[in-house]
Design a protein around this motif. Structure first.
Motif, short mmCIF file in Angstrom:
data_model
loop_
_atom_site.label_atom_id
_atom_site.label_comp_id
_atom_site.label_asym_id
_atom_site.label_seq_id
_atom_site.Cartn_x
_atom_site.Cartn_y
_atom_site.Cartn_z
N LEU A 66 0.72 -1.29 0.01
CA LEU A 66 -0.17 -0.02 0.10
C LEU A 66 0.69 1.14 0.05
N ASP A 67 2.09 1.33 0.98
CA ASP A 67 3.01 2.30 0.71
C ASP A 67 3.57 2.64 -0.71
N ALA A 68 3.91 1.27 -1.50
CA ALA A 68 4.31 1.48 -2.77
C ALA A 68 3.34 1.92 -3.73
N LEU A 69 2.12 1.85 -3.49
CA LEU A 69 1.01 2.19 -4.46
C LEU A 69 0.52 3.57 -4.32
N ALA A 70 0.84 4.25 -3.02
CA ALA A 70 0.37 5.57 -2.57
C ALA A 70 0.41 6.35 -3.82
N PRO A 71 1.61 6.63 -4.47
CA PRO A 71 1.54 7.66 -5.79
C PRO A 71 0.45 7.36 -6.74
N ALA A 72 0.57 6.24 -6.90
CA ALA A 72 -0.62 5.80 -8.16
C ALA A 72 -1.86 5.82 -7.77
N LEU A 73 -2.19 5.90 -6.27
CA LEU A 73 -3.50 5.98 -5.91
C LEU A 73 -3.91 7.35 -5.63
N ALA A 74 -2.94 8.27 -5.74
CA ALA A 74 -3.06 9.72 -5.21
C ALA A 74 -4.22 10.31 -6.18
N GLY A 75 -5.26 10.83 -5.49
CA GLY A 75 -6.46 11.39 -6.11
C GLY A 75 -7.45 10.35 -6.64
N ARG A 76 -7.24 9.06 -6.61
CA ARG A 76 -8.42 7.96 -7.16
C ARG A 76 -8.98 7.33 -5.92
N ARG A 77 -10.14 7.15 -6.30
CA ARG A 77 -11.20 6.59 -5.47
C ARG A 77 -10.95 5.04 -6.02
N VAL A 78 -10.58 3.99 -4.78
CA VAL A 78 -10.62 2.71 -5.12
C VAL A 78 -12.34 1.97 -4.80
N SER A 79 -12.99 1.52 -5.62
CA SER A 79 -14.44 1.45 -5.42
C SER A 79 -14.33 -0.15 -5.09
N GLY A 80 -13.40 -1.06 -5.51
CA GLY A 80 -13.68 -2.25 -5.33
C GLY A 80 -12.38 -3.09 -4.89
N VAL A 81 -12.13 -3.80 -4.10
CA VAL A 81 -11.06 -4.68 -3.63
C VAL A 81 -11.20 -6.12 -3.79
N GLY A 82 -10.72 -6.79 -4.69
CA GLY A 82 -10.82 -8.14 -4.85
C GLY A 82 -9.69 -9.28 -4.37
N HIS A 83 -10.04 -10.12 -3.56
CA HIS A 83 -9.26 -11.10 -2.87
C HIS A 83 -9.31 -12.51 -3.32
N ARG A 84 -8.13 -12.94 -3.60
CA ARG A 84 -8.03 -14.48 -3.58
C ARG A 84 -8.47 -15.00 -2.26
N ILE A 85 -9.24 -15.83 -2.16
CA ILE A 85 -9.52 -16.74 -0.98
C ILE A 85 -9.43 -18.18 -1.19
N VAL A 86 -8.65 -18.68 -0.83
CA VAL A 86 -8.56 -20.13 -0.89
C VAL A 86 -9.36 -21.11 -0.94
N HIS A 87 -10.01 -21.01 0.39
CA HIS A 87 -11.36 -21.97 0.45
C HIS A 87 -12.74 -21.26 0.50
N GLY A 88 -13.27 -21.98 -0.29
CA GLY A 88 -14.71 -21.20 -0.34
C GLY A 88 -15.84 -22.17 0.08
N GLY A 89 -15.39 -23.74 0.51
CA GLY A 89 -16.45 -24.42 1.22
C GLY A 89 -17.05 -25.37 0.04
N ALA A 90 -17.94 -25.96 0.55
CA ALA A 90 -18.46 -27.11 -0.29
C ALA A 90 -19.47 -26.77 -1.60
N ASP A 91 -19.96 -25.59 -1.38
CA ASP A 91 -21.28 -25.16 -2.06
C ASP A 91 -20.95 -23.81 -2.85
#
Length: 380
Positions: A66-91
């Motif tokens: 996040l510290d490295a991305l700070a210049p690229a994020l300057a003035g930009r709104r992050v509307s969504g964050v996607g996460h790799r989640i290893v386990h989602g369960g059976a269904d």
């Protein structure tokens, strides 16, 4: 559309990508070798730069990112964050917004993926703290495998255990979903057929694809099963675990540490979990670790071909699969009876098509982050 951020936590790395307009990939990179001499590899658009950052865990790595991305994020709104989640369960068969209810379900699955799930959810909590108004979306490694036939999904235990969730889940689903998409776009006749995908890295597995759908996987209940990995054992006789408990007096925690962190290439070689270092070493133990890794690759390719009832294509991907010409060649050198052979020149040149036999062999660079980004775009 505002900016999107994707986070992909592996067992020894944390990859990230910023999508400044929600569609086009911008700055990105990874913190690699977590738990050891970690370093940040960052590409802001002018080429990659790397710097040592010292020992950090996944939470510390996210702070660095996040510290490295700070210049690229300057003035930009992050509307969504996607996460790799290893386990989602059976269904769970697709991505989901990470509501409080969903997160509670995922936290309950942490014992099924102790090396990954806590780090995935730690990334979620950190991202929420930094981007409280952003939509948080989870893309699940297990979801791609949820259409398995029952015989590929169960163990030969009393039925009550299957109903309680003791079953084969399969992992690396985001990578396999991406590869299936590449095949559909570039080789539709292969996509419609029978393909084995070898995702080889610090975590390693294979997936049997029929018509672009997963019908078998070398990984099972946990991310320990199947192929040997960087620090994970792969397939092991359950009797060994009983012996370790009964005769060696090892606790569940000690066995967990042994199987997840001290085994695999690291345990076999006594040197390192890094295939690059092992290939460069003249220590005989390094050679033996590679020999075992290749032996299991060949064995499991044969097994997956049996699951498919034949073979039309083989794909190598992941850090080792994409970068090690030696491993690609040795994996198939005894599998000519399946129609597999490697073109030495194409393999050394890292070409897309590297096969020299009737069954096509491809080298495809995976892109789990683009799968995650697509899941976020669908929710914002």
């Amino acid at each position: 559309m505002a900016a999107l951020l994707t986070l992909n936590a592996g067992s020894s790395s944390l990859k990230f990508s910023l999508w400044p307009d929600g569609v086009t990939r911008g700055a990105g990179g990874q913190v690699e070798q977590l738990g050891g001499a970690a370093r940040l590899v960052f590409d802001g658009g002018d080429g990659e730069e790397a710097r040592e950052i010292g020992p950090v865990d996944h939470a510390g790595a996210l702070e660095v990112i996040l510290d490295a991305l700070a210049p690229a994020l300057a003035g930009r709104r992050v509307s969504g964050v996607g996460h790799r989640i290893v386990h989602g369960g059976a269904d769970r068969r697709g991505p989901a917004r990470l509501t409080a209810e969903v997160v509670a379900e995922l936290e309950a699955l942490a014992p099924f993926a102790p090396l990954h799930q806590p780090h995935n959810l730690a990334g979620l909590r950190a991202a929420r703290a930094v981007f409280p108004d952003a939509v948080q979306v989870g893309a699940f490694d297990t979801a791609f495998h949820r259409g398995h036939p029952w015989v590929n999904d169960t163990f030969a235990l009393p039925r009550e255990y299957y109903e309680a969730g003791v079953r084969r889940y399969g992992f690396h689903g985001l990578s396999y979903e991406y590869i299936a998409g590449v095949l559909a776009a570039e080789a539709p006749e292969l996509h419609a057929g029978r393909v084995i995908v070898c995702h080889l890295g610090n975590g390693a597995s294979m997936c049997a694809l029929k018509g672009g759908r997963s019908v078998g996987s070398t990984m099972g209940f946990s991310a320990l099963d199947g192929l040997p990995m960087g620090t994970r054992c792969g397939q092991i006789d359950p009797g060994v675990l009983l012996y370790l408990m009964d005769r060696r007096g090892m606790s569940a925690g000690e066995i967990t540490a042994l199987l997840y962190r001290e085994s695999g290439l690291k345990g076999l070689s006594g040197i390192t979990s890094d295939m690059r270092t092992l290939e460069a070493s003249d220590d005989p133990r390094a050679g033996e670790a590679i020999d075992y890794f290749v032996f299991r690759l060949s064995r499991e390719i044969g097994a997956m071909a049996a699951v498919l009832g034949g073979l039309d294509g083989l794909v190598f991907t992941g850090g080792i699969g994409e970068n090690s010409a030696l491993i690609r060649a040795r994996a198939v050198e005894r599998l000519g009876f399946l129609g597999l052979a490697v073109d030495e020149a194409a393999n050394a040149a890292r070409a897309r098509e590297i096969g020299a036999g009737p069954v096509r062999i491809l080298r495809v660079e995976t892109d789990e982050e683009s799968v995650i980004a697509a899941a976020v775009r669908a929710e914002v």
